[in-house]
Design an enzyme around this catalytic site. Structure first.
Site, short mmCIF file in Angstrom:
data_model
loop_
_atom_site.label_atom_id
_atom_site.label_comp_id
_atom_site.label_asym_id
_atom_site.label_seq_id
_atom_site.Cartn_x
_atom_site.Cartn_y
_atom_site.Cartn_z
N ASN A 116 -11.01 11.31 -8.35
CA ASN A 116 -10.72 11.06 -6.93
C ASN A 116 -11.87 11.53 -6.04
O ASN A 116 -12.24 12.71 -6.09
CB ASN A 116 -9.46 11.81 -6.49
N TYR A 139 -2.96 -1.62 -9.74
CA TYR A 139 -4.38 -1.32 -9.45
C TYR A 139 -5.09 -0.83 -10.70
O TYR A 139 -6.13 -1.37 -11.09
CB TYR A 139 -4.48 -0.26 -8.33
N THR A 194 -12.61 3.80 -13.11
CA THR A 194 -11.87 4.94 -12.57
C THR A 194 -11.16 5.73 -13.67
O THR A 194 -10.80 5.16 -14.72
CB THR A 194 -10.82 4.45 -11.54
N ASP A 195 -10.90 7.01 -13.41
CA ASP A 195 -10.14 7.82 -14.39
C ASP A 195 -8.72 7.29 -14.55
O ASP A 195 -8.05 7.59 -15.54
CB ASP A 195 -10.14 9.31 -14.00
N GLU A 196 -8.26 6.48 -13.58
CA GLU A 196 -6.87 6.00 -13.65
C GLU A 196 -6.63 5.05 -14.82
O GLU A 196 -5.48 4.80 -15.17
CB GLU A 196 -6.50 5.29 -12.36
N SER A 247 -5.62 -3.44 -13.26
CA SER A 247 -6.68 -4.41 -12.94
C SER A 247 -8.05 -3.78 -13.19
O SER A 247 -8.96 -4.43 -13.70
CB SER A 247 -6.55 -4.91 -11.49
N LYS A 248 -8.18 -2.49 -12.87
CA LYS A 248 -9.46 -1.81 -13.15
C LYS A 248 -9.70 -1.75 -14.67
O LYS A 248 -10.83 -1.91 -15.12
CB LYS A 248 -9.46 -0.40 -12.55
N ARG A 300 -4.78 15.93 -8.85
CA ARG A 300 -5.92 15.01 -8.91
C ARG A 300 -7.18 15.83 -9.15
O ARG A 300 -7.27 16.99 -8.73
CB ARG A 300 -6.06 14.22 -7.60
N ARG A 360 5.86 5.58 -4.94
CA ARG A 360 5.26 5.03 -6.17
C ARG A 360 6.24 5.07 -7.34
O ARG A 360 5.95 4.57 -8.42
CB ARG A 360 3.98 5.80 -6.54
N PHE A 383 -16.36 2.64 1.07
CA PHE A 383 -16.57 4.10 1.06
C PHE A 383 -17.68 4.53 0.09
O PHE A 383 -18.73 5.03 0.50
CB PHE A 383 -15.22 4.73 0.72
P1 NAD Z 1 -13.12 0.77 -0.82
O1 NAD Z 1 -11.79 0.08 -0.81
O2 NAD Z 1 -13.44 1.76 0.23
O3 NAD Z 1 -14.29 -0.32 -0.78
C1 NAD Z 1 -14.25 -1.51 -1.51
C2 NAD Z 1 -15.29 -2.47 -0.92
O4 NAD Z 1 -15.29 -3.65 -1.71
C3 NAD Z 1 -14.98 -2.89 0.53
O5 NAD Z 1 -16.17 -2.85 1.29
C4 NAD Z 1 -14.49 -4.32 0.38
O6 NAD Z 1 -14.76 -5.14 1.53
C5 NAD Z 1 -15.26 -4.78 -0.83
N1 NAD Z 1 -14.61 -5.88 -1.56
C6 NAD Z 1 -13.31 -5.97 -1.92
N2 NAD Z 1 -13.09 -7.11 -2.59
C7 NAD Z 1 -14.29 -7.74 -2.66
C8 NAD Z 1 -14.73 -8.95 -3.27
N3 NAD Z 1 -13.87 -9.75 -3.91
N4 NAD Z 1 -16.03 -9.28 -3.18
C9 NAD Z 1 -16.91 -8.48 -2.51
N5 NAD Z 1 -16.55 -7.33 -1.92
C10 NAD Z 1 -15.25 -6.97 -2.00
O7 NAD Z 1 -13.25 1.39 -2.27
P2 NAD Z 1 -13.99 2.73 -2.74
O8 NAD Z 1 -13.05 3.87 -2.63
O9 NAD Z 1 -15.32 2.79 -2.11
O10 NAD Z 1 -14.14 2.41 -4.29
C11 NAD Z 1 -15.30 1.74 -4.78
C12 NAD Z 1 -15.15 1.55 -6.28
O11 NAD Z 1 -15.02 2.81 -6.91
C13 NAD Z 1 -13.91 0.76 -6.70
O12 NAD Z 1 -14.26 -0.04 -7.78
C14 NAD Z 1 -12.91 1.81 -7.13
O13 NAD Z 1 -12.03 1.30 -8.09
C15 NAD Z 1 -13.85 2.85 -7.72
N6 NAD Z 1 -13.36 4.24 -7.68
C16 NAD Z 1 -12.90 4.78 -6.53
C17 NAD Z 1 -12.51 6.11 -6.49
C18 NAD Z 1 -12.01 6.76 -5.22
O14 NAD Z 1 -11.53 7.89 -5.27
N7 NAD Z 1 -12.09 6.13 -4.07
C19 NAD Z 1 -12.60 6.89 -7.65
C20 NAD Z 1 -13.08 6.30 -8.84
C21 NAD Z 1 -13.48 4.97 -8.83
O1 DAU Z 2 -8.46 8.77 -9.53
C1 DAU Z 2 -9.32 7.83 -8.96
C2 DAU Z 2 -8.55 6.99 -7.96
O2 DAU Z 2 -8.31 7.85 -6.85
C3 DAU Z 2 -9.31 5.74 -7.53
O3 DAU Z 2 -9.44 4.88 -8.62
C4 DAU Z 2 -8.56 5.03 -6.40
O4 DAU Z 2 -9.34 3.95 -5.91
C5 DAU Z 2 -8.33 6.02 -5.27
O5 DAU Z 2 -7.56 5.41 -4.25
C6 DAU Z 2 -7.60 7.26 -5.78
O6 DAU Z 2 -6.26 6.93 -6.21
P1 DAU Z 2 -5.01 7.89 -5.88
O7 DAU Z 2 -3.80 7.04 -5.92
O8 DAU Z 2 -5.04 9.12 -6.70
O9 DAU Z 2 -5.40 8.30 -4.36
P2 DAU Z 2 -4.54 8.41 -3.02
O10 DAU Z 2 -5.44 9.02 -2.00
O11 DAU Z 2 -3.89 7.13 -2.67
O12 DAU Z 2 -3.41 9.46 -3.40
C7 DAU Z 2 -3.74 10.75 -3.85
C8 DAU Z 2 -2.46 11.52 -4.10
O13 DAU Z 2 -1.80 11.74 -2.85
C9 DAU Z 2 -1.45 10.79 -4.96
O14 DAU Z 2 -0.77 11.74 -5.79
C10 DAU Z 2 -0.47 10.18 -3.97
C11 DAU Z 2 -0.48 11.21 -2.84
N1 DAU Z 2 -0.22 10.65 -1.49
C12 DAU Z 2 -1.03 9.65 -1.05
C13 DAU Z 2 -0.83 9.10 0.19
C14 DAU Z 2 -1.72 7.95 0.68
C15 DAU Z 2 0.78 11.18 -0.69
O15 DAU Z 2 1.49 12.12 -1.08
N2 DAU Z 2 0.98 10.64 0.54
C16 DAU Z 2 0.24 9.60 1.01
O16 DAU Z 2 0.50 9.10 2.15
#
Ligand code: NAD
Ligand code: DAU
Length: 342
Positions: free
Chosen positions: A178, A149, A125-127, A152-153, A213, A273, A11
């Site tokens: 997020n 998760y 991540t903020d998490e 690990s981050k 969030r 969760r 993404f």
């Molecule tokens: P995502 O799950 O959509 O994408 C992760 C990508 O990494 C995928 O294309 C996957 O194939 C690839 N990948 C996974 N393991 C791998 C490995 N071992 N080697 C090479 N490629 C690998 O994740 P995202 O939402 O795009 O998040 C990207 C980064 O941003 C992550 O590090 C996540 O922790 C961080 N982040 C995400 C959010 C969010 O809201 N989505 C917010 C803050 C930080």
């Molecule tokens: O804050 C940054 C993080 O945001 C990133 O590091 C993560 O990669 C990203 O996945 C995201 O984590 P969250 O756990 O906050 O996102 P998620 O979309 O999974 O959930 C957002 C909120 O919605 C959370 O309070 C849980 C709730 N939720 C989520 C799902 C999937 C529901 O109530 N129902 C659901 O089915």
């Protein structure tokens, strides 16, 4: 700049590649991605058409893959998006999170040091800060992650700190809120709910739905990452958020409006969760703004645009939600609570 973008078929990574292609006309980009369940070549079909982009399948924890690309493409910078990124999956099985989010970061840091790269940026991540009921985390706040998760981050994030102190490795870290926007894998709240509502299926709200969030548009997150890559100080951490705090219930209301559905499709389920569900995230971002960055996307407008994108790009998400592996996860995680509403 010869840039290596890891996790570029996911993404945020794919959106970052789009930003770099526009903003840095001289940059050449190598994408390395393991194409896990979350990585799809369909996500980067447009960018792969550019002769400035090359794709390499592989895992970041494989030094042969990473060193091979660095040598053949004369890489100068790495931006690491590769990660296992979903909290719910980490509650089912967290082994792959440790492999990628901790050990994978170690391999990238070692390669940055060995090949004397100009800079590595690690996307955290903020998490990692854990939950905060009042006030906001600064970059100095303690690291107190609550899920496999986020732990690990935090492990990868702290490896960056240790490397910059122990070896002066030129690494910077960003901690993002997020994200929402196009190409988000449809297991996360916004795309999961939008795609189910488009199909007239029920959406599972965890607990009371009042978790908060801090939402940032993916392109604002990417422009923040790019700013920190070029202007951030080595060894430092930068928060990237939009002070845009919303309860999950507020998001659901907008998603219902934009898909033309009503409350009868909302199902409150016991929180899967349990104790690990962070109640609220909030960060200060003055340090990043001082580098000249600011978020530019109005949340409500772009959330509605995101839902429109999911309505229009069913060619992108239907092949993902229809594969057995996606449905197996949904059954495994939501089966006990959604039952016949699956
Ligand atoms: P995502 O799950 O959509 O994408 C992760 C990508 O990494 C995928 O294309 C996957 O194939 C690839 N990948 C996974 N393991 C791998 C490995 N071992 N080697 C090479 N490629 C690998 O994740 P995202 O939402 O795009 O998040 C990207 C980064 O941003 C992550 O590090 C996540 O922790 C961080 N982040 C995400 C959010 C969010 O809201 N989505 C917010 C803050 C930080
Ligand atoms: O804050 C940054 C993080 O945001 C990133 O590091 C993560 O990669 C990203 O996945 C995201 O984590 P969250 O756990 O906050 O996102 P998620 O979309 O999974 O959930 C957002 C909120 O919605 C959370 O309070 C849980 C709730 N939720 C989520 C799902 C999937 C529901 O109530 N129902 C659901 O089915």
């Amino acid at each position: 700049m010869n840039l290596l973008v890891t996790g570029g078929a996911g993404f945020i990574g794919s959106n970052y590649v789009r930003l770099v292609l526009k903003k840095h006309p001289q940059a050449r980009i190598s994408i390395v991605d393991a194409l896990t369940y979350a990585g799809n070549l369909s996500t980067i079909r447009d960018v792969l058409a550019s002769d400035r982009v090359k794709f390499f399948p592989g895992h970041i924890q494989d030094p042969c893959v990473i060193e091979g690309i660095i040598k053949s493409e004369q890489i100068s910078h790495i931006v690491n998006f590769a990660a296992e990124s979903h909290n719910d999956r980490s509650l089912l099985d967290s082994g792959s999170f440790i492999q990628t989010d901790v050990y994978g970061v170690h391999i990238l840091l070692e390669a940055t040091r060995k090949f004397k790269l100009e800079r590595m940026l690690h996307v955290s991540t903020d998490e990692v800060y854990g939950s905060i009921l009042e006030g906001a985390f600064t970059e100095q706040s303690p690291i107190e992650p609550n899920t496999p998760y986020s732990a690990s981050k935090a492990g990868g994030d702290l490896q960056c700190r240790a490397h910059s102190i122990s070896y002066q490795t030129p690494v910077v870290v960003t901690r993002g809120g997020n994200n929402y926007g196009p190409f988000q894998y449809p297991e996360k709240l916004i795309p999961f709910f939008a795609t189910r509502l488009i199909d007239g299926k029920k959406v599972p709200v965890y607990g009371d739905g009042n978790q908060v969030r801090e939402w940032v548009h993916v392109m604002d997150h990417c422009s923040g990452i790019d700013t920190v890559l070029h202007a951030g100080k080595v060894g430092e951490v930068y928060n990237i958020g939009d002070s845009n705090e919303r309860r999950n219930n507020e998001i659901v209301k907008i998603l219902l409006e934009e898909t033309g559905r009503d409350e009868s499709l909302v199902k409150s389920i016991p929180d899967p969760r349990k104790g690990a569900h962070d109640r609220r995230y909030s960060m200060t971002t003055e340090k990043t703004q001082a580098l000249g960055w600011k978020p530019e996307h109005d949340f409500e407008k772009y959330l509605r645009d995101t839902v429109k994108w999911y309505k229009e790009r069913q060619d992108w998400w239907r092949p993902i939600t229809e594969i057995p592996a996606f449905q197996d996860f949904i059954k495994r995680f939501y089966g006990p609570t959604l039952g016949s509403d699956l």
